[in-house]
Design a protein around this motif. Structure first.
Motif: not given
Ligand code: GSH
Length: 149
Positions: A23, A26, A16, A19-20, A72, A111, A69, A107-108
């Motif tokens: 993200k 991205i 995870y 993946l974050l 995050d 965003s 950003h 968190r997804v």
């Protein structure tokens, strides 16, 4: 490293966590694409190459991407620290996975809510939900090490 990866909770955390981080990449890519589309560059050398105003640091959507950003950075970096330590405290896999999954999904959503300016309080709720597993992990870590204070 191989020994660390045998810790199932740590491997789940790494999954995870990576993946974050992706993200976040991205969001950085989206920011760059918005700058190009709107010719809203922060540096004169970029303007020389792509055209536009010499400095354009106030574009509302570029600023929105940057805020997403920065938020995050404020939240995912602490998660990467807490999650790594928490994984070493011996939690059960199912409970640990739930912590990581809730944080990841929230968190997804944060965003998405930020980038698409979803109706309030969607983004704030996503932020709060993501804080819950972090606070839980922080407390469990403190309980595991309090005797060394
Ligand atoms: N640095 C944050 C601290 C609080 C926070 O992260 N709030 C969440 C939910 S309201 C947020 O999405 N803030 C917007 C932001 O950081 O740009 C802020 O200034 O708002």
């Amino acid at each position: 490293m191989a020994a660390l990866m045998k810790n199932q909770v740590f491997s789940c955390f790494v999954f995870y966590g990576v993946l974050l981080v992706m993200k976040m990449y991205i969001i950085a890519i989206i920011t760059g694409q918005v700058r190009l589309r709107k010719k809203a560059f922060a540096n004169p050398e970029d303007t020389l190459r792509h055209g536009g105003l010499q400095y354009h640091r106030q574009d509302p959507y570029v600023e929105r991407c940057r805020r997403a950003h920065i938020n995050d950075i404020e939240n995912i970096l602490p998660f990467l620290f807490l999650g790594a330590i928490y994984s070493m405290t011996g939690p059960g896999l199912a409970v640990a996975r739930l912590h990581f999954l809730i944080f990841f999904l929230a968190r997804v959503l944060h965003s998405v809510a930020y980038l698409f300016a979803l109706q309030a309080p969607t983004r704030s709720l996503a932020y709060i939900v993501a804080q819950i597993p972090c606070i839980s992990m922080a407390l469990q870590i403190l309980m595991a090490v309090w005797q060394y204070a």
